[in-house]
Motif scaffolding. Structure first.
Motif, PDB file in Angstrom:
ATOM      1  N   ARG A 407      45.456  -0.386  43.071  1.00 44.10           N
ATOM      2  CA  ARG A 407      46.516  -0.213  42.081  1.00 44.10           C
ATOM      3  C   ARG A 407      47.833  -0.653  42.697  1.00 44.10           C
ATOM      4  O   ARG A 407      48.112  -0.361  43.849  1.00 44.10           O
ATOM      5  CB  ARG A 407      46.609   1.253  41.655  1.00 44.10           C
ATOM      6  CG  ARG A 407      45.413   1.691  40.826  1.00 44.10           C
ATOM      7  CD  ARG A 407      45.387   3.165  40.656  1.00 44.10           C
ATOM      8  NE  ARG A 407      45.437   3.818  41.950  1.00 44.10           N
ATOM      9  CZ  ARG A 407      45.833   5.062  42.129  1.00 44.10           C
ATOM     10  NH1 ARG A 407      46.207   5.785  41.109  1.00 44.10           N
ATOM     11  NH2 ARG A 407      45.856   5.596  43.317  1.00 44.10           N
ATOM     12  N   VAL A 408      48.606  -1.388  41.900  1.00 44.29           N
ATOM     13  CA  VAL A 408      49.920  -1.822  42.374  1.00 44.29           C
ATOM     14  C   VAL A 408      50.810  -0.591  42.382  1.00 44.29           C
ATOM     15  O   VAL A 408      50.826   0.159  41.401  1.00 44.29           O
ATOM     16  CB  VAL A 408      50.502  -2.890  41.420  1.00 44.29           C
ATOM     17  CG1 VAL A 408      51.913  -3.274  41.839  1.00 44.29           C
ATOM     18  CG2 VAL A 408      49.595  -4.108  41.378  1.00 44.29           C
ATOM     19  N   GLY A 418      46.879   4.812  35.259  1.00 47.27           N
ATOM     20  CA  GLY A 418      45.792   3.929  35.697  1.00 47.27           C
ATOM     21  C   GLY A 418      44.989   4.535  36.831  1.00 47.27           C
ATOM     22  O   GLY A 418      45.430   5.471  37.490  1.00 47.27           O
ATOM     23  N   PHE A 449      46.779 -13.003  31.609  1.00 39.50           N
ATOM     24  CA  PHE A 449      45.416 -12.992  32.126  1.00 39.50           C
ATOM     25  C   PHE A 449      44.596 -13.959  31.266  1.00 39.50           C
ATOM     26  O   PHE A 449      44.592 -13.842  30.052  1.00 39.50           O
ATOM     27  CB  PHE A 449      44.793 -11.590  32.052  1.00 39.50           C
ATOM     28  CG  PHE A 449      45.360 -10.650  33.074  1.00 39.50           C
ATOM     29  CD1 PHE A 449      46.572 -10.004  32.857  1.00 39.50           C
ATOM     30  CD2 PHE A 449      44.693 -10.408  34.263  1.00 39.50           C
ATOM     31  CE1 PHE A 449      47.104  -9.125  33.807  1.00 39.50           C
ATOM     32  CE2 PHE A 449      45.205  -9.544  35.215  1.00 39.50           C
ATOM     33  CZ  PHE A 449      46.427  -8.895  34.987  1.00 39.50           C
TER      34      PHE A 449
END
Ligand code: ADP
Length: 453
Positions: A407-408, A418, A449
């Motif tokens: 996860r960023v 998230g 994306f």
């Protein structure tokens, strides 16, 4: 000898030693042979010179001169007549030369010749030069060259070559021990590092040792240690996050179900609580579904059943499904699909891919932004992109976002809800279809994306 470095350097040592021995042997033989050939040539040249002079001017004085010329320590000369009798000799002690003369009796030479060439055993190398003035006057001029100087030279050469050989062996031994140390040190460090890794201690630091094979190996071990360390941290964070994710809806479920069970609660209120319970249960179900997918992927029990279906209705259905959520977040969802066409994929898995990407686009974009889903067919392939004007992904983290549990900025992800599973599931699903997924993103501007199946 169970160290690789010792083995390698030992082979090197033996190989150099063999080469050097050959070289020394070759040089030794060559120098000696050349010197001996020189001696033979000089002896033959002198002998034939004397003979020519004698034939031209046959007299006792000439013979005297010849003998005088050869009166030095190294060389002797004798002149014989046609009966093999010595007429003149440079050596007073004729007896010492005479014992070598029987050789002459049995021969009948027409040309100059080396009679004795064995410099190792004989005190002289000998050449014979036939002369003929007239029928009465003929015989041989016999030249004697002492082999003493050759033997001395050989002795000196042996000493020099021995010293050179000995020094190079010592040098080789020094190179051998330092080479084996240079090779061994990094190998021992790597061995210790891998032992540490196998015990679950990932805080390994291997120094940079260059760009050769050992350097590459050391770099790979260091990378493995870093990855394992990161995975360990990610896993712990992931478990904490899962626990958190599960405990929140569970708290709601328990709390609201207890309230809903109370008799005094009115029908409308009960319905409201039940709606919350249903919503939270859905959230839990979704999370568990993703976790199960992840587990299946790890076990390779994941299957894709491809079929044909129409693109436009398929995507429109998804839009319908997610539109309310976008509206709730005050975001707009655009759908662009210029033509209808057949898609060849697993529709359920494909829905999962699109939903995940749309969910991320919504999750990581602010209010009043637009998310676009664009679908097209190119080269018999279905290409669809999900574009958002959201928070974007830092360029140094973009390579990792498809990794499981990645996860960023963990805190940001947690605040967005998230768990770092979605994109890894998406990537596995796309690849199971034989397709690929790409991402372009600018921090603060948005992400796109693109999936090709
Ligand atoms: P998560 O469940 O945390 O969203 P994902 O695997 O779906 O996990 O995504 C991995 C990380 O990639 C996320 O932590 C998030 O920071 C980043 N990310 C994914 N999609 C987007 C997007 N559209 N915009 C910005 N960041 C994104």
């Amino acid at each position: 000898m169970n160290r690789i470095s010792t083995k390698v350097t030992a082979y090197f040592f033996i190989a150099v030693l063999i080469m050097e021995s050959f070289l020394i042997f070759y040089l030794h033989r060559n120098i000696i042979n050349t010197r001996i050939q020189e001696e033979f040539s000089r002896l033959l040249a002198s002998g034939s010179n004397h003979r020519d002079v004698l034939v031209e001017n046959y007299s006792d004085t000439t013979m005297k001169h010849i003998v005088l010329m050869e009166k030095n320590e190294d060389r002797e000369v004798i002149i014989t007549d046609n009966n093999g009798k010595i007429i003149r000799s440079s050596e007073e002690n004729i007896a010492s030369l005479e014992e070598l003369l029987p050789l002459l009796k049995d021969i009948n030479l027409k040309n100059d010749e080396i009679l004795v060439s064995d410099w190792k055993e004989s005190p002289y190398i000998i050449s014979a030069h036939p002369y003929e003035v007239d029928t009465k006057q003929s015989g041989y001029i016999v030249m004697f060259q002492s082999t003493h100087s050759i033997k001395q030279l050989v002795e000196k050469l042996n000493v020099h070559f021995g010293m050179a050989g000995g020094t190079s062996v010592v040098l080789l031994l020094i190179i051998y021990s330092s080479l084996s140390k240079i090779l061994t040190r990094p190998l021992i460090r790597m061995k210790e590092a891998t032992e540490k890794l196998s015990k679950g201690e990932f805080d390994v630091i291997l120094p940079y040792i260059g760009k050769d094979e050992l350097g590459d190996l050391s770099g790979s071990i260091q990378k493995l240690a870093n990855d394992l360390e990161r995975l360990k941290t990610e896993r712990n964070e992931f478990l904490a996050s899962i626990a958190h994710e599960l405990s929140t809806p569970l708290t709601y479920l328990i709390g609201y179900s207890k309230i809903a069970m109370r008799k005094e609660v009115g029908e409308k209120e009960r319905e409201h609580y039940l709606a919350i319970i249903a919503e939270e249960s859905d959230r839990m179900k979704e999370l568990i579904k993703n976790l199960l997918d992840l587990a299946k992927m790890d076990e390779n029990t994941f299957t894709v059943t491809k079929g044909y279906f129409e693109a436009r209705p398929f995507f429109e259905n998804i839009i319908k499904l997610v539109d309310p959520s976008f509206e709730l977040k005050k975001q707009k969802l655009h759908f662009v699909c210029d033509s209808n066409f057949q898609v060849h994929a697993d529709s359920l898995r494909m829905e999962q891919i699109v939903l995940n990407l749309l969910d991320n686009a919504m999750k990581y974009s602010k209010e009043n932004t637009i998310v676009t889903l664009e679908v097209q067919k190119k080269d018999n392939k279905t290409i669809f992109s999900v574009m958002d004007n959201g928070i974007g992904i830092p360029s140094d983290e973009i390579d990792f976002i498809f990794e499981k549990l990645y996860r960023v900025e963990k805190s940001r992800s947690r605040s967005f809800g998230g768990s770092g599973i979605g994109l890894s599931v998406v990537k596995e699903l796309v690849e199971a279809h034989g397709g690929n997924i790409e991402v372009r993103s600018t921090l603060g501007k948005g992400s796109t994306f693109t999936v090709t199946i």
